[in-house]
Design an enzyme around this catalytic site. Structure first.
Site, PDB file in Angstrom:
ATOM      1  N   ASP A 103      11.594 -16.579  -8.816  1.00  0.00           N
ATOM      2  CA  ASP A 103      12.422 -16.671  -8.898  1.00  0.00           C
ATOM      3  C   ASP A 103      13.505 -17.143  -8.948  1.00  0.00           C
ATOM      4  O   ASP A 103      13.129 -18.293  -7.665  1.00  0.00           O
ATOM      5  CB  ASP A 103      13.445 -14.557  -9.590  1.00  0.00           C
ATOM      6  N   CYS A 108      -0.905  10.620  -1.763  1.00  0.00           N
ATOM      7  CA  CYS A 108      -0.810   9.722  -0.724  1.00  0.00           C
ATOM      8  C   CYS A 108      -2.239   8.643  -0.382  1.00  0.00           C
ATOM      9  O   CYS A 108      -2.153   9.692   0.863  1.00  0.00           O
ATOM     10  CB  CYS A 108       0.012   9.177  -0.893  1.00  0.00           C
ATOM     11  N   CYS A 163      -1.246   6.179   1.652  1.00  0.00           N
ATOM     12  CA  CYS A 163      -1.166   5.044   2.938  1.00  0.00           C
ATOM     13  C   CYS A 163      -0.753   5.099   4.196  1.00  0.00           C
ATOM     14  O   CYS A 163      -1.296   6.748   4.286  1.00  0.00           O
ATOM     15  CB  CYS A 163       0.144   5.127   2.121  1.00  0.00           C
TER      16      CYS A 163
HETATM   17 ZN   LIG Z   1       2.297   8.017   1.362  1.00  0.00          ZN
END
Ligand SMILES: [Zn+2]
Length: 370
Positions: free
Chosen positions: A91, A303, A305
């Site tokens: 940006d 998930c 992760c």
């Molecule tokens: Zn996670």
């Protein structure tokens, strides 16, 4: 490789597309993790890539002040400096100058300000912002604009919009085009439909590779933002990417996709990760809540992760409460994984004609009245 955007499929206004840049492809709708100062806070490059993110964002304002654009250029641009070889959008510094720095003067030439780090004086102009983004070697360069605060009067919004359009032309002239690199215009006009329309028309006359909606997510609230998106997105061309700057929470994102937006960036997932808040398929989890003490449950069963695969909620709570660095790392990683999974689900739902179903599901997951 030429920079390009191809629109693959539509589901009402929601769009499924692909952007090609010098450093790779980006599937849209896309969420860009924010790498403010040459790092997506608390995340390693491997974590960013593993999350499925295909583009990250850097900030001219932060990088020009520390370590400086000359040093980054010498070290191979932002890609070489960070050791990150995927697409990068920067940006222009306009928004941060207005929100972080102590401004001494705004004129038609640019903005004079003092650094929030050491008080040193700087003067940022449209030409200088484009030159810095060239030094950083950003795949997508943003024009330098003036973003008014919310609420703004009609006159304030009009003045900033006209100045931004003038700067947009100067940015286009200053931009050195290379294959695979792009320059995006930024629509301003606050919450006034005629100003938004005029801003879009002026930008289209100049001609950009993509168009951003600026001046939103500045405190107007979701309802007001959606009212603007209801009409403003339609002022932009079908065949170019549309980027909603600084947005947002999961529901903001999916509701904006429903209105035809392709790209997003926001600090919310990483900032929330550092303060113990997680976005999950079951809604928002405030990890400090005493009900998670000693919990052997997973943060989010859906998930992949590190936090969700290797650890329990009880352990994550301990890390956050003890201010352990690992707590911030794991929750930031989780939130970026959640956002990328959300974008992947959105893309698939547009392909499968089930976007409306997903929209209702996400809205109900984050329904705070439940
Ligand atoms: Zn996670």
């Amino acid at each position: 490789m030429k920079f390009s955007f191809s629109l693959k499929q539509k589901n009402n206004k929601a769009r499924r597309g692909e952007i090609k840049t010098a450093h790779g492809k980006i599937q849209t709708p896309a969420f860009m993790p924010v790498g403010t100062a040459g790092t997506v806070k608390a995340l390693k490059n491997q974590d960013i890539l593993a999350s499925g993110a295909e583009i990250i964002l850097g900030n001219v304002y932060h990088l020009m002040l520390r370590p400086g654009a000359d040093l980054i250029e010498k070290m191979g641009g932002l890609h070489g400096f960070m050791g990150y070889n995927g697409p990068i959008l920067t940006d222009s510094g306009g928004f941060q100058v207005m929100s972080l720095a102590k401004i001494s003067k705004i004129s038609d030439l640019g903005v004079e300000f003092s650094s929030h780090i050491d008080g040193s004086k700087h003067f940022l102009t449209p030409q200088k912002s484009i030159a810095i983004q060239h030094q950083l070697n950003s795949d997508i360069t943003m024009i330098f604009d003036e973003c008014v605060a919310h609420p703004a009067t009609y006159e304030q919004a009009k003045k900033a919009m006209l100045r931004s359009n003038n700067w947009a032309l100067q940015c286009k002239e200053a931009f050195i085009d290379r294959p695979g690199f792009a320059l995006f215009g930024i629509m301003q006009g606050s919450t006034f439909s005629d100003l938004r329309e005029q801003s879009a028309k002026n930008l289209l006359d100049i001609g950009f590779d993509g168009y951003a909606l600026g001046g939103l997510a500045v405190g107007e609230g979701q309802e007001e933002m959606l009212k603007v998106l209801d009409y403003a997105v339609d002022f932009l061309p079908e065949n170019k990417p549309r980027y909603l700057m600084g947005v947002g929470k999961p529901t903001d994102i999916i509701l904006a996709v429903a209105r035809g937006v392709d790209m997003f960036d926001c600090v919310i997932p990483t900032r929330s990760g550092r303060t113990g808040q997680a976005f999950t398929s079951g809604g928002v989890v405030n990890i400090r809540n005493s009900k998670y003490k000693g919990s052997t449950a997973k943060l989010d069963e859906n998930c992949s992760c590190d936090a969700c695969v290797y650890h329990t909620l009880g352990y994550l709570q301990h890390l956050v409460k003890a201010n352990e660095i690992l707590g911030a790392m794991l929750l930031s990683q989780h939130n970026i994984f959640y956002y990328q999974k959300l974008m992947k689900d959105i893309r698939q739902s547009i392909e499968n004609d089930s976007f409306e179903f997903l929209l209702q599901k996400v809205l109900s997951q984050f329904d705070t009245t439940k």
